[in-house]
Design a protein around this motif. Structure first.
Motif, PDB file in Angstrom:
ATOM      1  N   PHE A 424      -5.500  -2.002   7.004  1.00 55.02           N
ATOM      2  CA  PHE A 424      -4.285  -1.670   6.263  1.00 55.02           C
ATOM      3  C   PHE A 424      -3.006  -2.100   6.965  1.00 55.02           C
ATOM      4  O   PHE A 424      -1.931  -1.560   6.710  1.00 55.02           O
ATOM      5  CB  PHE A 424      -4.234  -0.165   5.928  1.00 55.02           C
ATOM      6  CG  PHE A 424      -5.319   0.256   4.984  1.00 55.02           C
ATOM      7  CD1 PHE A 424      -5.299  -0.131   3.661  1.00 55.02           C
ATOM      8  CD2 PHE A 424      -6.392   1.006   5.439  1.00 55.02           C
ATOM      9  CE1 PHE A 424      -6.315   0.228   2.788  1.00 55.02           C
ATOM     10  CE2 PHE A 424      -7.418   1.371   4.579  1.00 55.02           C
ATOM     11  CZ  PHE A 424      -7.381   0.988   3.247  1.00 55.02           C
ATOM     12  N   GLN A 428      -4.666  -7.243   9.873  1.00 47.66           N
ATOM     13  CA  GLN A 428      -6.053  -6.775   9.825  1.00 47.66           C
ATOM     14  C   GLN A 428      -7.053  -7.924   9.754  1.00 47.66           C
ATOM     15  O   GLN A 428      -8.215  -7.765  10.143  1.00 47.66           O
ATOM     16  CB  GLN A 428      -6.243  -5.848   8.633  1.00 47.66           C
ATOM     17  CG  GLN A 428      -6.098  -6.513   7.273  1.00 47.66           C
ATOM     18  CD  GLN A 428      -6.274  -5.531   6.124  1.00 47.66           C
ATOM     19  OE1 GLN A 428      -6.661  -4.387   6.315  1.00 47.66           O
ATOM     20  NE2 GLN A 428      -5.983  -5.979   4.893  1.00 47.66           N
ATOM     21  N   TRP A 429      -6.629  -9.062   9.255  1.00 43.95           N
ATOM     22  CA  TRP A 429      -7.531 -10.211   9.126  1.00 43.95           C
ATOM     23  C   TRP A 429      -7.651 -11.022  10.415  1.00 43.95           C
ATOM     24  O   TRP A 429      -8.527 -11.869  10.531  1.00 43.95           O
ATOM     25  CB  TRP A 429      -7.054 -11.124   8.002  1.00 43.95           C
ATOM     26  CG  TRP A 429      -7.151 -10.502   6.643  1.00 43.95           C
ATOM     27  CD1 TRP A 429      -8.267 -10.412   5.850  1.00 43.95           C
ATOM     28  CD2 TRP A 429      -6.088  -9.895   5.900  1.00 43.95           C
ATOM     29  NE1 TRP A 429      -7.963  -9.779   4.668  1.00 43.95           N
ATOM     30  CE2 TRP A 429      -6.627  -9.453   4.663  1.00 43.95           C
ATOM     31  CE3 TRP A 429      -4.731  -9.676   6.146  1.00 43.95           C
ATOM     32  CZ2 TRP A 429      -5.855  -8.821   3.688  1.00 43.95           C
ATOM     33  CZ3 TRP A 429      -3.964  -9.035   5.184  1.00 43.95           C
ATOM     34  CH2 TRP A 429      -4.527  -8.608   3.969  1.00 43.95           C
ATOM     35  N   ASP A 519     -11.945  -1.548   1.459  1.00 42.13           N
ATOM     36  CA  ASP A 519     -11.248  -1.950   0.231  1.00 42.13           C
ATOM     37  C   ASP A 519     -11.242  -0.874  -0.848  1.00 42.13           C
ATOM     38  O   ASP A 519     -10.404  -0.907  -1.756  1.00 42.13           O
ATOM     39  CB  ASP A 519     -11.891  -3.228  -0.347  1.00 42.13           C
ATOM     40  CG  ASP A 519     -11.341  -4.500   0.284  1.00 42.13           C
ATOM     41  OD1 ASP A 519     -10.278  -4.425   0.939  1.00 42.13           O
ATOM     42  OD2 ASP A 519     -11.977  -5.559   0.123  1.00 42.13           O
ATOM     43  N   SER A 524      -2.452   1.411  -0.746  1.00 45.07           N
ATOM     44  CA  SER A 524      -1.736   0.356  -0.027  1.00 45.07           C
ATOM     45  C   SER A 524      -1.541  -0.846  -0.945  1.00 45.07           C
ATOM     46  O   SER A 524      -2.320  -1.077  -1.861  1.00 45.07           O
ATOM     47  CB  SER A 524      -2.506  -0.063   1.229  1.00 45.07           C
ATOM     48  OG  SER A 524      -2.516   0.959   2.192  1.00 45.07           O
ATOM     49  N   ASP A 525      -0.509  -1.612  -0.657  1.00 49.40           N
ATOM     50  CA  ASP A 525      -0.190  -2.798  -1.436  1.00 49.40           C
ATOM     51  C   ASP A 525      -0.827  -4.016  -0.761  1.00 49.40           C
ATOM     52  O   ASP A 525      -0.259  -4.580   0.182  1.00 49.40           O
ATOM     53  CB  ASP A 525       1.334  -2.952  -1.519  1.00 49.40           C
ATOM     54  CG  ASP A 525       1.763  -4.073  -2.447  1.00 49.40           C
ATOM     55  OD1 ASP A 525       0.931  -4.954  -2.750  1.00 49.40           O
ATOM     56  OD2 ASP A 525       2.935  -4.072  -2.860  1.00 49.40           O
ATOM     57  N   THR A 526      -2.009  -4.396  -1.231  1.00 42.19           N
ATOM     58  CA  THR A 526      -2.729  -5.503  -0.606  1.00 42.19           C
ATOM     59  C   THR A 526      -1.958  -6.815  -0.698  1.00 42.19           C
ATOM     60  O   THR A 526      -1.962  -7.628   0.237  1.00 42.19           O
ATOM     61  CB  THR A 526      -4.116  -5.673  -1.250  1.00 42.19           C
ATOM     62  OG1 THR A 526      -4.836  -4.441  -1.136  1.00 42.19           O
ATOM     63  CG2 THR A 526      -4.908  -6.767  -0.566  1.00 42.19           C
ATOM     64  N   LYS A 527      -1.271  -7.031  -1.811  1.00 40.16           N
ATOM     65  CA  LYS A 527      -0.484  -8.255  -1.962  1.00 40.16           C
ATOM     66  C   LYS A 527       0.613  -8.322  -0.902  1.00 40.16           C
ATOM     67  O   LYS A 527       0.885  -9.388  -0.339  1.00 40.16           O
ATOM     68  CB  LYS A 527       0.120  -8.315  -3.361  1.00 40.16           C
ATOM     69  CG  LYS A 527      -0.890  -8.598  -4.466  1.00 40.16           C
ATOM     70  CD  LYS A 527      -0.199  -8.727  -5.824  1.00 40.16           C
ATOM     71  CE  LYS A 527      -1.210  -9.037  -6.925  1.00 40.16           C
ATOM     72  NZ  LYS A 527      -0.559  -9.146  -8.261  1.00 40.16           N
ATOM     73  N   LEU A 529       0.526  -6.838   2.071  1.00 39.49           N
ATOM     74  CA  LEU A 529      -0.106  -7.074   3.366  1.00 39.49           C
ATOM     75  C   LEU A 529      -0.420  -8.555   3.556  1.00 39.49           C
ATOM     76  O   LEU A 529      -0.174  -9.125   4.629  1.00 39.49           O
ATOM     77  CB  LEU A 529      -1.390  -6.245   3.481  1.00 39.49           C
ATOM     78  CG  LEU A 529      -1.236  -4.718   3.485  1.00 39.49           C
ATOM     79  CD1 LEU A 529      -2.605  -4.056   3.625  1.00 39.49           C
ATOM     80  CD2 LEU A 529      -0.310  -4.251   4.590  1.00 39.49           C
ATOM     81  N   LYS A 530      -0.939  -9.194   2.518  1.00 38.89           N
ATOM     82  CA  LYS A 530      -1.254 -10.630   2.610  1.00 38.89           C
ATOM     83  C   LYS A 530       0.017 -11.465   2.770  1.00 38.89           C
ATOM     84  O   LYS A 530       0.043 -12.441   3.534  1.00 38.89           O
ATOM     85  CB  LYS A 530      -2.033 -11.074   1.371  1.00 38.89           C
ATOM     86  CG  LYS A 530      -3.464 -10.548   1.331  1.00 38.89           C
ATOM     87  CD  LYS A 530      -4.215 -11.068   0.118  1.00 38.89           C
ATOM     88  CE  LYS A 530      -5.672 -10.593   0.136  1.00 38.89           C
ATOM     89  NZ  LYS A 530      -6.440 -11.075  -1.033  1.00 38.89           N
TER      90      LYS A 530
END
Length: 541
Positions: A424, A428-429, A519, A524-527, A529-530
């Motif tokens: 999160f 994280q990646w 997942d 959380s806002d995954t977009k 974070l990316k």
């Protein structure tokens, strides 16, 4: 039963103040377990708050238990005494509920040990209606509960104040068989039942909307804690800064603050008890009334302590209050050794601001400085380490210059922590830096700092950091590893036996399109974070 263990537990309780001693007639008996030593667990404000929350209901009785130290474990094993609760020295397995409070992934390794000592099957599938219901919560599980999911009947995803009242009401008013009870609980907000998980069903992380509605402060005082001279008071939750490596800035969103009146009320209680106040927050300096709050403490004859200081919000007024409170040491967290890396992690501070903060502290005779840095950040080079050493050298020059005036040379402690990717967060990646490369970077730092008098270096174990990274991003396949680690007494041996390459997992760069074990946790806002991840890596050149 070992009278040696019982005697030690009784003495420990007698040395405390503020605990709820056992009471008769409770409809539900809960043993709250912190999977680390008593000294560590009792330093944890969240653990204390959950204990107080559960005992605030007359129908509930909550006692505590902890991971015994090595000598105690041997005594438990030799005497065949089951793991006991602290307050009444009753077997943990005799309680209706065992509730784990887990703040750190490293403590996952202690769970099988606790189950074994308690005489409770480690895996949920091996437990029946005669066994306690096992639930868990805590910050480590907000991030990724999957490595320990198979051990738990139920996991709380979010803040206890927002989840526990409804959960405990259901547990105390329901006599259904376990499977049906878990099915009912699975429909409650923030509740995750690993045994009946629907892969497509998102479970939102729950949070407390109004911090003023629930107290979070020291409940039990004991000399056996890291903060034995402090009355801890939470003033805010989360962090508004959003540093890209830091989980606290994302899993506790939205950022919330307690009102000044609420905090002062708690602080006045501490001052009346002649306790020093420990202000707790991820970002103490960002509290809207931090100046008024600290001034109130000083004006009313108290003193205060803060965990660390925000470099860009450290003004003369705040430093004067620190001096009046008796501070001789200040902790600052530049994190990145170079400006490029500070920009990459979105720290939001410049080298000039760091030096100015140090200069202001030193000018007020706060000569001892502790500086936190992260090594192994994505795209880090040897040049970033060189710049870190240059920054420490410049800070030391400020300390030396001040020493000529007052004839006292302060100490600088440089604390080094390897970068660990956390769920999160935008990073994280990313993978950790390989061990050999990290060791080389650390050696460069050690060599450079060894030439600087009055500067010492502290470093977290690189192997322990690697293990933490693997646990933080792992899935259910790690359950066997955790159990085998207890059986062999060594996580390294367990990994070798199971063919688990801990370092390979910790350094692995995860593709953006790969499904992640966590997942299914919403909130959380995954977009975003990316997007932040891509922005961070743009700083590599």
């Amino acid at each position: 039963m070992s009278w040696k263990i019982i005697s030690k537990l009784k003495k420990r309780v007698e040395a405390e103040s503020g605990a709820t001693l056992t009471r008769r007639g409770a409809a539900l008996r809960i043993c709250l377990v912190y999977p680390n030593l008593y000294r560590t667990g009792m330093s944890n404000l969240g653990f204390q708050s959950v204990y107080a929350m559960l005992n605030a209901t007359p129908d509930f009785l909550c006692e505590r238990s902890f991971l015994p130290d090595p000598d105690e474990i041997r005594e438990y094993e030799l005497s065949r005494t089951p793991l006991l609760s602290l307050e009444s020295q009753q077997p943990v397995a005799s309680f209706d509920i065992i509730a784990f409070s887990i703040s750190f992934e490293r403590d996952y390794l202690h769970l099988p040990t606790i189950f074994r000592l308690a005489g409770v099957p480690c895996y949920a599938e091996g437990r029946g209606n005669r066994h306690p219901l096992v639930m868990a919560g805590g910050a480590a599980l907000f991030l990724n509960p999957e490595p320990v999911a198979e051990f738990m009947d139920m996991i709380c995803l979010g803040e206890a104040e927002a989840i526990l009242p409804q959960v405990m009401s259901t547990l105390s008013n329901c006599s259904l068989p376990r499977r049906q009870l878990l099915e009912r609980l699975s429909h409650q907000p923030g509740v995750y039942i690993p045994s009946i998980r629907d892969i497509g069903n998102m479970i939102n992380r729950e949070y407390l909307r109004d911090l003023d509605s629930s107290s979070t402060a020291t409940v039990i005082s004991t000399v056996e804690t890291e903060f034995n001279d402090l009355h801890l008071v939470e003033i805010s939750r989360g962090c508004p800064r959003g540093c890209r490596f830091c989980a606290a800035g994302y899993i506790y969103l939205p950022y919330r603050q307690r009102s000044l009146d609420t905090v002062i009320s708690e602080i006045d209680t501490a001052i009346a008890s002649d306790k020093k106040v420990g202000l707790v927050a991820a970002a103490v300096g960002d509290y809207h009334d931090i100046g008024k709050l600290c001034r109130h403490i000083i004006d009313n004859g108290g003193s205060f302590s803060v965990s660390s200081l925000r470099i860009d919000s450290l003004d003369e007024t705040m430093i004067d209050l620190l001096v009046k409170s008796g501070h001789k040491t200040a902790t600052l967290a530049p994190e990145g050794g170079s400006q490029r890396l500070r920009d990459l992690i979105r720290k939001g501070i410049s080298e000039e601001q760091i030096l100015l903060a140090c200069e202001r502290l030193i000018a007020k005779d706060i000569l001892n400085l502790k500086l936190y840095f992260i090594i192994g950040l994505p795209t880090e080079t040897d040049d970033d380490i060189t710049q870190l050493l240059s920054l420490v050298t410049r800070i030391r020059e400020l300390v030396v210059a001040r020493a000529k005036d007052n004839r006292r040379l302060g100490e600088i402690t440089v604390s080094i922590n390897p970068f660990i990717p956390k769920p999160f967060t935008p990073l994280q990646w990313c993978g950790m830096m390989p061990q050999k490369k990290l060791a080389k970077r650390l050696a460069l730092l050690q060599k450079g700092i060894s030439h600087l008098p009055n500067v010492t270096l502290q470093a977290e174990s690189l192997k322990e950091a690697m293990l933490q990274a693997s646990l933080s991003r792992g899935d259910r396949n790690l359950a066997k590893f955790l159990v085998r680690s207890d059986e062999t007494g060594s996580w390294r041996k367990a990994a070798q036996e199971l063919g688990l390459d801990i370092e390979a997992e910790s350094v692995r760069q995860i593709p953006l399109n790969e499904p992640l074990p966590w997942d299914f946790i919403g909130g959380s806002d995954t977009k975003l974070l990316k997007k932040e991840y891509c922005k961070a890596l743009d700083h590599k050149s």
